[in-house]
Motif scaffolding. Structure first.
Motif, short mmCIF file in Angstrom:
data_model
loop_
_atom_site.label_atom_id
_atom_site.label_comp_id
_atom_site.label_asym_id
_atom_site.label_seq_id
_atom_site.Cartn_x
_atom_site.Cartn_y
_atom_site.Cartn_z
N LEU A 1 -17.10 50.52 74.48
CA LEU A 1 -15.92 51.36 74.94
C LEU A 1 -14.75 50.95 74.60
N ALA A 2 -14.58 49.49 74.88
CA ALA A 2 -13.14 49.01 74.62
C ALA A 2 -12.75 49.16 73.17
N LEU A 3 -13.61 48.94 72.28
CA LEU A 3 -13.57 49.04 70.98
C LEU A 3 -12.97 50.18 70.47
N VAL A 4 -13.75 51.27 71.03
CA VAL A 4 -13.45 52.68 70.45
C VAL A 4 -12.23 53.03 71.16
N ARG A 5 -11.73 52.75 72.37
CA ARG A 5 -10.67 53.11 72.87
C ARG A 5 -9.51 52.32 72.49
N ALA A 6 -9.78 51.34 71.90
CA ALA A 6 -8.39 50.34 71.28
C ALA A 6 -8.38 51.23 69.96
N ALA A 7 -9.22 51.61 69.17
CA ALA A 7 -8.80 52.51 68.03
C ALA A 7 -8.23 53.86 68.29
N ALA A 8 -8.88 54.37 69.62
CA ALA A 8 -8.05 55.53 69.96
C ALA A 8 -6.70 55.45 70.54
N ASP A 9 -6.46 54.44 71.04
CA ASP A 9 -5.04 54.13 71.60
C ASP A 9 -4.11 53.97 70.17
N ALA A 10 -4.62 53.53 68.94
CA ALA A 10 -3.76 53.53 68.07
C ALA A 10 -3.85 54.67 67.32
N SER A 11 -4.09 55.79 67.92
CA SER A 11 -3.74 57.37 67.49
C SER A 11 -4.50 57.61 66.36
N ASP A 12 -5.97 56.93 66.33
CA ASP A 12 -6.87 57.20 65.26
C ASP A 12 -7.41 58.38 65.62
N SER A 13 -7.72 59.65 64.95
CA SER A 13 -8.15 60.87 65.32
C SER A 13 -9.87 60.59 65.29
N ASN A 14 -10.28 59.75 64.27
CA ASN A 14 -11.97 59.59 64.26
C ASN A 14 -12.05 59.02 65.60
N ALA A 15 -11.56 57.99 66.07
CA ALA A 15 -11.60 57.30 67.27
C ALA A 15 -11.83 58.26 68.44
N LEU A 16 -10.67 59.06 68.36
CA LEU A 16 -10.50 60.14 69.50
C LEU A 16 -11.73 60.91 69.60
N VAL A 17 -12.17 61.48 68.40
CA VAL A 17 -13.46 62.31 68.20
C VAL A 17 -14.73 61.44 69.00
N SER A 18 -14.88 60.07 68.40
CA SER A 18 -15.83 59.49 68.92
C SER A 18 -15.79 59.13 70.43
N LEU A 19 -14.76 59.01 71.05
CA LEU A 19 -14.62 58.84 72.34
C LEU A 19 -14.96 60.11 72.85
N GLY A 20 -14.57 61.33 72.22
CA GLY A 20 -15.03 62.53 73.00
C GLY A 20 -16.58 62.67 73.02
N ASP A 21 -17.09 62.20 72.09
CA ASP A 21 -18.43 62.38 71.86
C ASP A 21 -19.25 61.73 73.04
N LEU A 22 -18.66 60.31 73.09
CA LEU A 22 -19.25 59.49 74.12
C LEU A 22 -19.32 59.96 75.57
N MET A 23 -18.09 60.53 75.82
CA MET A 23 -17.93 61.23 77.10
C MET A 23 -18.71 62.60 77.20
N ALA A 24 -18.95 63.12 76.21
CA ALA A 24 -19.35 64.54 76.29
C ALA A 24 -21.13 64.33 76.37
N ASP A 25 -21.60 63.27 75.75
CA ASP A 25 -23.05 63.21 75.58
C ASP A 25 -23.64 62.16 76.75
N GLY A 26 -22.86 61.62 77.63
CA GLY A 26 -23.39 60.85 78.63
C GLY A 26 -23.75 59.27 78.36
N SER A 27 -23.40 59.00 77.14
CA SER A 27 -23.62 57.54 76.55
C SER A 27 -23.20 56.43 77.69
N VAL A 28 -22.20 56.78 78.10
CA VAL A 28 -21.45 55.78 79.06
C VAL A 28 -21.96 55.92 80.50
#
Length: 715
Positions: free
Chosen positions: A512-539
């Motif tokens: 999750l830290a890797l995905v968040r780091a990319a999302a914090d760099a304003s990467d849109s793919n990372a933000l979508v993936s972060l949303g997917d992780l939060m939505a599907d309950g993977s974490v």
């Protein structure tokens, strides 16, 4: 100096083939007959040749006018002159204003070479720029590097900077990051602001050829350059402040910094940057405002800036931010293209092949792309390959696509090499050769090509039915290498696999830290993936509010399919109660922003009266428009609706027509539906022979596994 330049020139066979040979002026001492070091007169004369070459390059002179200026310079003669700087009338004054002249890069190149023989480092830089940029002559990075290297050896700081950059990026020369960075850093340490900005670009998130992800370091370098009153650095600081890269995010403050530069300097680059931020083309963080973006691009265009003309023309043709005028916008692009601007040619090809704007003009698009390719822009060949394999705007022709990718590969284009390897692996447009395809993809990966690493990771992650077994461990290894090489996509995919324990030990926190780091760099793919992780309950338990926030931010960065994902959450229900009205609104927002799937969902719900008032005609029209625009799944949905009874009596004939349209655009599931239709006699007379024919076509086209993969990836 002259001998070095002449040796470089003799190595360029194609230049000699295309340009007439003009004896260079010779400046000799009356007493010794030996060549002299360029004196003031020679330097001034060489500078005039460079300026005259610029006029030819930019299409601001005619052959007759330039010949008259050249004759004037030659009549000055070559006496043994003292070292004083002689005043020479600038070419622009001799030639006078010339409108609508045709760019003549070959004449420009000839003059630059003559000036280079006279000892002009500026001329060598111009030659390097011509072949590096490929705007009016064929791009040739190796040739560009040679000219820059000659300029560097002549003592030019700009030449050294360009050589360093090409070494770091591996353009025109074997990549040598250490040597290239050392050259750039030496100039930066000496207070060269352009070197400071280039270093910042190399550490900035999503920067081309990024050597490491270090936004704070990039910001520090930009600030140092800005302290030297270097305006491009100030623009980057404003942009990064608005994006929240390397500094606490301050959208209004960042935009104000950019506006300040524009107001003080009327710098068209600032106008183009503001237009890009408001149109989301570079992943900005402010609400989309196409009207405002068009205004900035138009102002840049009115100042003569070519990028402004290009972007304003695109928006005018597409009706974004301004009343649509397809012909006027197309004319703006064609005007640049007619002057040999390769980027305008590519943009023109994009416009002519876009069925969502106007009827597709395949010959026109192909001609534009082919002309851009003659200038060395192998990306145009990639677009041609995509046109025949991926666009949906024309009938799929995989052999033709493979041939275009092959030409790009031969030209050294890494994307072309990757496409050739992938299609060879899959047997698309060429004979299948799994070992050869993988070898070509791995050859790029071994060179550190992150696109190749990520594609190999994706290939082994899912496997290929009947060709390649899925191998999560190997997939994770490729993604991890891409991540370590600075790829944000690699970080996201490696992080996702860590969270889910796929191919590696499960480590939710680290992944999750890797995905968040990319999302914090304003990467849109990372933000979508972060949303997917939060939505599907993977974490853990599904966290819909956080998923929605991540998706909303991704949408702000131009990923409008993130709005579709939010719509799906509220349409399907589960973690939250189903809310068709809210789902419809998200689909509508996505559709208005140009997302085809959002428009598709909006059309389907409108036809069904789901989450909105039912309007069968309007809904079916939306779906048809999406299908015509190149999304074959819209035709599948259209066929399903005609069989559902939700839009009136079952209409088998209309369903068959819709499925046939989808099948022509490559949807294997449409062939299966047609087989089912005739097998069951639903809406049409039962016909076992027809059903068998459709099933056979589906098998030959890839069968059920291909359908499942496609549905999961797109809809």
């Amino acid at each position: 100096m002259a001998s070095a330049v002449l040796s470089a020139m003799s190595a360029q066979a194609s230049i000699g083939e295309n340009l007439p040979t003009v004896p260079p002026l010779v400046f000799e001492s009356e007493n010794t007959g030996q060549p002299k070091q360029p004196d003031g007169f020679v330097r001034a004369l060489a500078g005039s040749y460079v300026a005259l070459g610029d006029l030819y390059r930019d299409g601001k002179t005619t052959a007759a006018a330039a010949d008259a200026a050249l004759a004037f310079y030659r009549r000055l003669g070559n006496p043994d002159r003292p070292g004083a700087l002689y005043a020479i009338i600038p070419p622009s004054d001799l030639v006078g204003p010339v409108k609508d002249a045709t760019a003549d890069p070959f004449a420009a190149t000839k003059l630059y070479m003559e000036a280079a023989v006279m000892g002009s480092a500026d001329a060598l830089l111009r030659l390097g720029d011509l072949y590096s940029q490929g705007r009016v002559v064929a791009a040739d990075p190796r040739r560009a590097f040679r000219f820059y290297d000659q300029a560097a050896k002549a003592g030019s700081d700009d030449g050294k900077l360009r050589v360093g950059e090409m070494l770091v990026r591996g353009q025109g020369v074997a990549r040598d990051v250490g040597r290239g960075l050392a050259m750039i850093e030496a100039l930066a340490n000496a207070g060269n602001p352009e070197a400071l900005v280039l270093l910042g670009d190399l550490y900035r998130p999503a920067g081309q050829g990024m050597v490491a992800l270090d936004p704070a370091r990039a910001m520090a370098l930009y600030r140092k350059a800005a302290s030297l009153d270097y305006e491009p650095a100030k623009l980057r600081i404003g942009e990064m402040t608005a994006l929240g890269q390397g500094v606490t995010q301050d959208v209004d403050g960042g935009l104000a910094m950019i506006e300040d530069v524009v107001s003080r300097t009327r710098n068209p680059a600032g106008l183009v940057l503001l237009g890009s931020l408001y149109s989301r083309s570079d992943g900005g963080v402010i609400s989309v405002d196409f009207a405002r973006a068009y205004g900035y691009f138009r102002r840049a265009a009115d100042s003569g800036d070519e990028t402004g003309i290009l972007r304003a023309g695109e928006m005018l043709a597409r009706g974004r931010g301004v009343d649509q005028s397809y012909e006027a916008g197309r004319a703006m692009l064609a005007g640049l293209a007619d002057h040999g601007d390769a980027f305008a040619l590519i943009a023109l090809g994009d416009l002519l092949s876009d069925a969502t704007v106007a009827s597709v003009d395949v010959p026109g698009a192909v001609a534009a792309y082919e002309k851009a390719a003659t200038f060395g822009h192998s990306d145009a060949l990639i677009r041609l390959g995509d046109l025949y394999s991926r666009s949906g705007a024309v009938k799929q022709d995989l052999p033709k696509a493979f041939a275009y990718y092959g030409r790009a590969s031969t030209a050294g284009n890494s994307a072309g090499k990757l496409r050739v390897g992938e299609m060879t692996l899959l047997g698309q447009g060429t004979d299948r050769d799994v070992a050869r395809g993988l070898a070509q993809m791995n050859a790029l990966a071994d060179l550190g090509d992150t696109n190749a690493l990520n594609l190999l990771g994706a290939t082994y992650q899912r496997g290929i039915d009947g060709i390649l077994l899925a191998d999560p461990t190997r997939a994770y290894g490729y993604f991890r290498k891409a991540a370590d090489a600075g790829s944000l996509d690699g970080k996201v995919m490696a992080g996702m696999m860590m969270v889910r324990g796929q191919g590696t030990a499960r480590d939710v926190a680290a992944g999750l830290a890797l995905v968040r780091a990319a999302a914090d760099a304003s990467d849109s793919n990372a933000l979508v993936s972060l949303g997917d992780l939060m939505a599907d309950g993977s974490v853990g338990a599904a966290n819909v509010p956080e998923a929605v926030r991540a998706y909303e931010k991704a949408a702000e960065h131009g990923r409008y399919d993130a709005l579709v994902r939010i719509g799906d959450i509220y349409r399907q229900g589960g973690p939250v109660p189903a809310d068709p009205g809210k789902a419809f609104d998200y689909y509508r927002r996505a559709g208005l922003a140009g997302d085809a799937t959002g428009r598709l969902r909006q059309g389907e719900m409108t036809a069904r009266g789901e989450g909105t008032a039912q309007d069968i005609a309007a809904g079916l029209a939306m779906l048809t428009q999406v299908g015509v625009g190149g999304d074959p799944y819209a035709y599948v949905v259209l066929g399903d609706l005609h069989l559902s009874g939700a839009v009136g009596p079952v209409d088998g004939r209309a369903a068959v027509a819709a499925y046939e349209s989808a099948a022509k655009l490559g949807r294997v599931d449409a062939l299966l539906r047609l087989g089912d239709l005739y097998r069951d006699g639903r809406g049409v007379p039962a016909d076992g022979k027809k059903a068998a024919e459709y099933y056979l076509r589906a098998v030959e086209a890839g069968g059920l596994s291909a359908v499942a993969l496609d549905d999961g990836a797109q809809h």
